[in-house]
Structures are given as structure tokens and as C-alpha cells.
Enzyme design. Structure first.
Site, PDB file in Angstrom:
ATOM      1  N   TYR A 112       0.849  -1.194   0.000  1.00 13.34           N
ATOM      2  CA  TYR A 112       0.000   0.000   0.000  1.00 13.34           C
ATOM      3  C   TYR A 112       0.880   1.238   0.000  1.00 13.34           C
ATOM      4  O   TYR A 112       0.695   2.173   0.749  1.00 13.34           O
ATOM      5  CB  TYR A 112      -0.930  -0.032   1.230  1.00 13.34           C
ATOM      6  CG  TYR A 112      -2.141   0.858   1.131  1.00 13.34           C
ATOM      7  CD1 TYR A 112      -3.155   0.590   0.221  1.00 13.34           C
ATOM      8  CD2 TYR A 112      -2.285   1.959   1.973  1.00 13.34           C
ATOM      9  CE1 TYR A 112      -4.280   1.396   0.141  1.00 13.34           C
ATOM     10  CE2 TYR A 112      -3.416   2.777   1.898  1.00 13.34           C
ATOM     11  CZ  TYR A 112      -4.403   2.487   0.982  1.00 13.34           C
ATOM     12  OH  TYR A 112      -5.525   3.284   0.904  1.00 13.34           O
ATOM     13  N   GLY A 113       1.885   1.212  -0.869  1.00 17.14           N
ATOM     14  CA  GLY A 113       2.762   2.374  -0.993  1.00 17.14           C
ATOM     15  C   GLY A 113       2.256   3.278  -2.101  1.00 17.14           C
ATOM     16  O   GLY A 113       1.044   3.417  -2.313  1.00 17.14           O
ATOM     17  N   SER A 129       1.409  -3.764   9.994  1.00 18.34           N
ATOM     18  CA  SER A 129       1.776  -2.625   9.143  1.00 18.34           C
ATOM     19  C   SER A 129       0.900  -1.420   9.481  1.00 18.34           C
ATOM     20  O   SER A 129      -0.302  -1.547   9.693  1.00 18.34           O
ATOM     21  CB  SER A 129       1.557  -3.007   7.674  1.00 18.34           C
ATOM     22  OG  SER A 129       1.378  -1.853   6.892  1.00 18.34           O
ATOM     23  N   HIS A 144       6.242  -3.362 -12.831  1.00 19.80           N
ATOM     24  CA  HIS A 144       7.599  -3.153 -13.336  1.00 19.80           C
ATOM     25  C   HIS A 144       8.186  -4.549 -13.569  1.00 19.80           C
ATOM     26  O   HIS A 144       7.891  -5.470 -12.803  1.00 19.80           O
ATOM     27  CB  HIS A 144       8.414  -2.362 -12.306  1.00 19.80           C
ATOM     28  CG  HIS A 144       9.846  -2.128 -12.687  1.00 19.80           C
ATOM     29  ND1 HIS A 144      10.238  -1.794 -13.961  1.00 19.80           N
ATOM     30  CD2 HIS A 144      10.982  -2.176 -11.946  1.00 19.80           C
ATOM     31  CE1 HIS A 144      11.555  -1.646 -13.993  1.00 19.80           C
ATOM     32  NE2 HIS A 144      12.025  -1.879 -12.789  1.00 19.80           N
ATOM     33  N   ASP A 185      12.720   1.436 -18.628  1.00 27.54           N
ATOM     34  CA  ASP A 185      12.375   2.101 -17.369  1.00 27.54           C
ATOM     35  C   ASP A 185      13.643   2.413 -16.572  1.00 27.54           C
ATOM     36  O   ASP A 185      13.824   3.530 -16.078  1.00 27.54           O
ATOM     37  CB  ASP A 185      11.455   1.188 -16.557  1.00 27.54           C
ATOM     38  CG  ASP A 185      10.852   1.902 -15.373  1.00 27.54           C
ATOM     39  OD1 ASP A 185      10.049   2.816 -15.593  1.00 27.54           O
ATOM     40  OD2 ASP A 185      11.182   1.546 -14.229  1.00 27.54           O
ATOM     41  N   GLU A 219      15.019   6.318 -15.901  1.00 27.92           N
ATOM     42  CA  GLU A 219      15.197   6.897 -14.560  1.00 27.92           C
ATOM     43  C   GLU A 219      16.662   7.187 -14.258  1.00 27.92           C
ATOM     44  O   GLU A 219      16.967   8.154 -13.564  1.00 27.92           O
ATOM     45  CB  GLU A 219      14.521   6.050 -13.471  1.00 27.92           C
ATOM     46  CG  GLU A 219      15.058   4.668 -13.274  1.00 27.92           C
ATOM     47  CD  GLU A 219      14.044   3.706 -12.622  1.00 27.92           C
ATOM     48  OE1 GLU A 219      12.841   3.991 -12.657  1.00 27.92           O
ATOM     49  OE2 GLU A 219      14.476   2.659 -12.110  1.00 27.92           O
ATOM     50  N   GLU A 277      16.017  29.296  -9.632  1.00 29.81           N
ATOM     51  CA  GLU A 277      16.454  29.242 -11.024  1.00 29.81           C
ATOM     52  C   GLU A 277      16.652  27.804 -11.519  1.00 29.81           C
ATOM     53  O   GLU A 277      16.163  27.445 -12.585  1.00 29.81           O
ATOM     54  CB  GLU A 277      17.777  30.033 -11.126  1.00 29.81           C
ATOM     55  CG  GLU A 277      18.125  30.501 -12.494  1.00 29.81           C
ATOM     56  CD  GLU A 277      16.992  31.261 -13.163  1.00 29.81           C
ATOM     57  OE1 GLU A 277      16.570  30.802 -14.229  1.00 29.81           O
ATOM     58  OE2 GLU A 277      16.516  32.292 -12.633  1.00 29.81           O
ATOM     59  N   GLU A 331      12.073  26.127 -10.952  1.00 31.80           N
ATOM     60  CA  GLU A 331      11.574  26.431 -12.291  1.00 31.80           C
ATOM     61  C   GLU A 331      11.578  25.225 -13.222  1.00 31.80           C
ATOM     62  O   GLU A 331      10.927  25.240 -14.269  1.00 31.80           O
ATOM     63  CB  GLU A 331      12.408  27.581 -12.892  1.00 31.80           C
ATOM     64  CG  GLU A 331      11.614  28.377 -13.911  1.00 31.80           C
ATOM     65  CD  GLU A 331      12.362  29.593 -14.449  1.00 31.80           C
ATOM     66  OE1 GLU A 331      13.143  30.210 -13.695  1.00 31.80           O
ATOM     67  OE2 GLU A 331      12.171  29.905 -15.627  1.00 31.80           O
ATOM     68  N   SER A 370      11.642  33.466 -23.679  1.00 30.18           N
ATOM     69  CA  SER A 370      12.092  34.542 -24.565  1.00 30.18           C
ATOM     70  C   SER A 370      12.992  33.982 -25.666  1.00 30.18           C
ATOM     71  O   SER A 370      13.529  32.875 -25.535  1.00 30.18           O
ATOM     72  CB  SER A 370      12.878  35.572 -23.756  1.00 30.18           C
ATOM     73  OG  SER A 370      14.053  34.954 -23.245  1.00 30.18           O
TER      74      SER A 370
HETATM   75  P1  NAD Z   1       6.589   1.900  -2.345  1.00 30.55           P
HETATM   76  O1  NAD Z   1       7.938   1.859  -1.759  1.00 30.55           O
HETATM   77  O2  NAD Z   1       5.900   3.201  -2.439  1.00 30.55           O
HETATM   78  O3  NAD Z   1       5.609   0.938  -1.539  1.00 30.55           O
HETATM   79  C1  NAD Z   1       5.951  -0.382  -1.262  1.00 30.55           C
HETATM   80  C2  NAD Z   1       5.019  -0.995  -0.247  1.00 30.55           C
HETATM   81  O4  NAD Z   1       5.527  -2.278   0.136  1.00 30.55           O
HETATM   82  C3  NAD Z   1       4.897  -0.206   1.055  1.00 30.55           C
HETATM   83  O5  NAD Z   1       3.557  -0.260   1.479  1.00 30.55           O
HETATM   84  C4  NAD Z   1       5.788  -0.983   2.030  1.00 30.55           C
HETATM   85  O6  NAD Z   1       5.378  -0.846   3.347  1.00 30.55           O
HETATM   86  C5  NAD Z   1       5.595  -2.401   1.540  1.00 30.55           C
HETATM   87  N1  NAD Z   1       6.722  -3.274   1.887  1.00 30.55           N
HETATM   88  C6  NAD Z   1       8.035  -2.961   1.927  1.00 30.55           C
HETATM   89  N2  NAD Z   1       8.772  -4.014   2.293  1.00 30.55           N
HETATM   90  C7  NAD Z   1       7.907  -5.027   2.491  1.00 30.55           C
HETATM   91  C8  NAD Z   1       8.056  -6.390   2.875  1.00 30.55           C
HETATM   92  N3  NAD Z   1       9.256  -6.909   3.144  1.00 30.55           N
HETATM   93  N4  NAD Z   1       6.961  -7.142   2.978  1.00 30.55           N
HETATM   94  C9  NAD Z   1       5.744  -6.621   2.696  1.00 30.55           C
HETATM   95  N5  NAD Z   1       5.531  -5.345   2.324  1.00 30.55           N
HETATM   96  C10 NAD Z   1       6.600  -4.557   2.229  1.00 30.55           C
HETATM   97  O7  NAD Z   1       6.670   1.179  -3.768  1.00 30.55           O
HETATM   98  P2  NAD Z   1       6.118   1.701  -5.171  1.00 30.55           P
HETATM   99  O8  NAD Z   1       6.948   2.833  -5.626  1.00 30.55           O
HETATM  100  O9  NAD Z   1       4.654   1.832  -5.105  1.00 30.55           O
HETATM  101  O10 NAD Z   1       6.498   0.472  -6.110  1.00 30.55           O
HETATM  102  C11 NAD Z   1       5.703  -0.682  -6.232  1.00 30.55           C
HETATM  103  C12 NAD Z   1       5.923  -1.270  -7.614  1.00 30.55           C
HETATM  104  O11 NAD Z   1       5.451  -0.330  -8.578  1.00 30.55           O
HETATM  105  C13 NAD Z   1       7.374  -1.529  -7.970  1.00 30.55           C
HETATM  106  O12 NAD Z   1       7.430  -2.684  -8.762  1.00 30.55           O
HETATM  107  C14 NAD Z   1       7.758  -0.327  -8.790  1.00 30.55           C
HETATM  108  O13 NAD Z   1       8.811  -0.572  -9.689  1.00 30.55           O
HETATM  109  C15 NAD Z   1       6.465  -0.083  -9.523  1.00 30.55           C
HETATM  110  N6  NAD Z   1       6.301   1.270 -10.045  1.00 30.55           N
HETATM  111  C16 NAD Z   1       6.440   2.335  -9.220  1.00 30.55           C
HETATM  112  C17 NAD Z   1       6.235   3.607  -9.728  1.00 30.55           C
HETATM  113  C18 NAD Z   1       6.305   4.807  -8.827  1.00 30.55           C
HETATM  114  O14 NAD Z   1       6.206   5.899  -9.342  1.00 30.55           O
HETATM  115  N7  NAD Z   1       6.441   4.718  -7.534  1.00 30.55           N
HETATM  116  C19 NAD Z   1       5.902   3.800 -11.089  1.00 30.55           C
HETATM  117  C20 NAD Z   1       5.718   2.679 -11.893  1.00 30.55           C
HETATM  118  C21 NAD Z   1       5.927   1.423 -11.359  1.00 30.55           C
HETATM  119 MG    MG Z   2       9.527   4.031 -13.507  1.00 26.28          MG
END
Ligand code: NAD
Ligand code: MG
Length: 339
Positions: free
Chosen positions: A25-26, A51, A108, A191, A195, A227, A231, A252
Site C-alpha cells: 500500500y505504498g 503494518s 515493473h 524504465d 530513470e 532558477e 523552475e 524569450s
Molecule cells: P513503495 O515503496 O511506495 O511501496 C511499497 C510498499 O511495500 C509499502 O507499502 C511498504 O510498506 C511495503 N513493503 C516494503 N517491504 C515489504 C516487505 N518486506 N513485505 C511486505 N511489504 C513490504 O513502492 P512503489 O513505488 O509503489 O512500487 C511498487 C511497484 O510499482 C514496484 O514494482 C515499482 O517498480 C512499480 N512502479 C512504481 C512507480 C512509482 O512511481 N512509484 C511507477 C511505476 C511502477
Molecule cells: Mg519508472
């Protein structure tokens, strides 16, 4: 040209009767879970017992279970925990609860492409990867728009993997923006390259060097922040809206002339291209993935040192002070779904 799917090609009704478990739930997890719920899907969130997101997710109206329970409950299991812990979480809590015909999903391709996770042959393996941060996946959905996504299918055991993944893209709002077909390999490599070379690595280094150059020459750090850092977004918003032409229209002619004269001085064409190709080669050969996996096994000493060093950099401290005092305050909502 890539194959594109839009809302008309993504029938959310294929998710009728499907249980969708969102693991984590990140940034992405909260956005996918809430968007799918608002789209009428049967969703639950899988979290570690204890959690602190448990309460957040429940307060947002979501069903919450432990990760093994959620994996067992779900027909579709979307893994949205951090890439570097996915393999462990998969082995321990998800794999034992997978059933033939389930669909394992990713946002990903890292763990599938670099074989950190090897699912059984009788499950579908697909990816819906939003091309934007999770918080934007949520905010655009709420505003009736969506973040474009990539779709890839690594295993199509049931024969339904594409239509289910496209339905999922509709559920999170991505279909409104467009869904581009790709492979786990291409998504992972592009990807990581994006990045590293441009979006995060390239941009941060560029802003930092610009900031330092001005400050070292005796200019006020606040001025250097406005700057070279603040921006940046205003400029990128114009490019995002109408390409470089829209930016050049708005700036400009002096700025545009400077762009042509000094851009290639700062980033010498041949040399920068050669360095970018070397970064790409390390990604393609798995050299970067090997380093990142080792870094995690070895307690992240380099990573943590770099993070601490950057936090102390004047561009960060001056920026934090300025943003705090802006009339609208610091309006990011990054804390609403942090770990
Ligand atoms: P995040 O770090 O925001 O969230 C990860 C979640 O996993 C959190 O809720 C954390 O508490 C939980 N977590 C961490 N360790 C854990 C464990 N050992 N056991 C269980 N839960 C655990 O991650 P995110 O950025 O949302 O990334 C998730 C996926 O989405 C990844 O595969 C990432 O590559 C992909 N992704 C992310 C983005 C982005 O902008 N953040 C964009 C595209 C794809
Ligand atoms: Mg990405």
C-alpha cells in the site's frame, strides 16, 4: 509503431467476479487499490500483520488481509511491494497460495526479467506499468483522467491474460490515457534507463551542478534554487503540454538562443551519448541489476550514505525552507500513503 489500446479496447467487465489482491500500500499500491475500488472492482489489500498502512487502507474503505491470505483470496494478485523485496515476499507468502489459472501482475518487469521470481507455468503473468508516480495515478483518476500505462504478458496460461490486464488498466484509469504494448524485457530496460540517465539520475545531477555553480560564484542560494530547481517543473509542464515548441514559444528568444548555444556545452553530444550508451549496456547485461541486488544483500551502505549526503545538500535544505513558506505551503500529498 507500438500497438496502442485505448478505453474502447479495455473492457472492465472482464473483471466481473474476479477478486483482485493488491500486495503493498505504498505509492502504486494505494492508487491501484482505491482506483479499482472506485471502478466497482472487488479489491483487497495484502499487508504485513502490524503494518501501519493497515489502518490507512481500512479507513479508505478497503478490505485488508495479511499477504498470504490476500494471495489465497485473489484471482488476480498485483505485487506492489518494493522491487527489492518482491522475490522474498513472493517465495514466502505468495507462491504457496497461487492456484492454477490465477494471474500474477507487476507494475515493473525487474523481478521477472532478471529471474528473481519464476512463477509456475499454469498462472498468467502480466504487467500494467503506469508511466507515472502512484500519487499521480490516484489524482488523475479522481479528476477523470489517467496515467498512460504499458502492458506486457510474459505467460498467457489461460489465454485471457491480455483482456484481463487491459481490463485492469481500465480499472486504474490508465486506459483513459492509453496503454502501449511491450515486453517485460523492454519495459525493464527502458524504465531503468529512463530513470537513471534522464528522469532521476540525469535531472538531479543537472540541477545540483547548476545550483552549485551559481552558489560557488557568489549568488544567493535561494536564487539558485528558484532558477535551477523550482523552475524545472514550470518548464517541464510546458514541454509536457506541447512539446519543446510550447516551451520555446513561452520563453524569450534570448532563452531559446541560449538553449542552442549552451545546452550542448553542458552536455557534450558525443561524450554524453557514449556515457548514456554505457549506462544502457550495463542495464541490458544485468550489471546494474547485479549491483542493486548485491547492495540490498549487503545492507545498503552505499545507498544509505548517498541518501544522507543528498539530504544535507544546500539545494535540499534551502528548498525545504522556501517551500514551507510558500503561500500554499508544501502541497505534496506524499505522506498520505508512506510506509
Ligand atoms: P513503495 O515503496 O511506495 O511501496 C511499497 C510498499 O511495500 C509499502 O507499502 C511498504 O510498506 C511495503 N513493503 C516494503 N517491504 C515489504 C516487505 N518486506 N513485505 C511486505 N511489504 C513490504 O513502492 P512503489 O513505488 O509503489 O512500487 C511498487 C511497484 O510499482 C514496484 O514494482 C515499482 O517498480 C512499480 N512502479 C512504481 C512507480 C512509482 O512511481 N512509484 C511507477 C511505476 C511502477
Ligand atoms: Mg519508472
Amino acid at each position: 509503431m507500438a500497438k496502442m489500446y485505448y478505453a474502447k479496447d479495455c473492457d472492465i467487465n472482464y473483471l466481473n467476479g474476479k477478486k483482485i489482491a493488491i500486495i503493498g500500500y505504498g505509492s502504486q499500491g494505494h492508487a491501484h487499490a482505491l482506483n479499482l475500488k472506485d471502478s466497482g472492482c472487488d479489491v483487497c489489500v495484502g499487508l504485513r500483520a502490524g503494518s501501519k498502512n493497515w489502518k490507512n487502507a481500512e479507513e479508505a474503505g478497503l478490505k485488508v488481509m495479511t499477504i498470504p491470505e490476500a494471495a489465497k483470496w485473489g484471482d488476480i494478485i498485483m505485487i506492489l511491494v518494493n522491487d527489492e523485496v518482491q522475490a522474498d515476499v513472493y517465495k514466502k507468502d505468495i507462491a504457496p497460495n497461487l492456484e492454477a489459472g490465477n494471474m500474477l501482475m507487476f507494475a515493473h518487469g525487474f523481478n521477472i526479467h532478471f529471474k528473481q521470481i519464476v512463477p509456475p507455468a499454469d498462472v498468467d503473468v502480466s504487467m500494467i506499468a503506469p508511466k507515472g508516480p502512484g500519487h499521480t495515478v490516484r489524482s488523475t483518476y479522481v479528476n477523470g483522467k489517467g496515467v498512460p500505462c504499458l502492458i506486457a504478458v510474459e505467460q498467457n496460461a489461460t489465454g485471457d491474460a491480455y483482456k484481463l490486464a487491459l481490463a485492469y488498466a481500465a480499472g486504474i484509469g490508465g486506459a483513459r490515457g492509453g496503454v502501449m504494448e511491450t515486453t517485460f524485457q523492454d519495459e525493464t530496460e527502458t524504465d531503468l534507463f529512463g530513470e537513471q540517465a534522464v528522469l532521476c539520475g540525469g535531472v538531479v545531477e543537472l540541477m545540483k551542478l547548476g545550483f552549485e555553480t551559481l552558489v560557488e560564484a557568489g549568488y544567493e542560494p535561494e536564487n539558485a534554487y528558484f532558477e535551477c530547481i523550482h523552475e524545472m517543473k514550470l518548464i517541464i509542464d510546458l514541454i509536457n503540454k506541447g512539446g519543446v515548441a510550447a516551451m520555446n514559444y513561452s520563453i524569450s528568444d534570448t532563452a531559446e538562443f541560449g538553449e542552442y548555444v549552451s545546452g550542448p556545452r553542458v552536455l557534450p553530444y558525443e561524450e554524453t551519448k557514449k556515457n548514456m550508451k554505457a549506462v544502457l549496456t550495463d542495464i541490458q547485461d544485468g550489471v546494474f541489476a547485479g549491483k542493486w541486488i548485491a547492495e540490498n544483500k549487503n545492507g545498503r551502505t552505499f545507498f544509505n550514505a548517498k541518501r544522507a549526503q543528498l539530504a544535507k545538500h544546500q539545494m535540499e535544505t534551502v528548498g525545504a525552507e522556501l517551500r514551507k513558506n510558500m503561500l500554499w505551503g508544501d502541497d505534496t500529498d506524499l505522506d498520505t500513503a508512506s510506509n
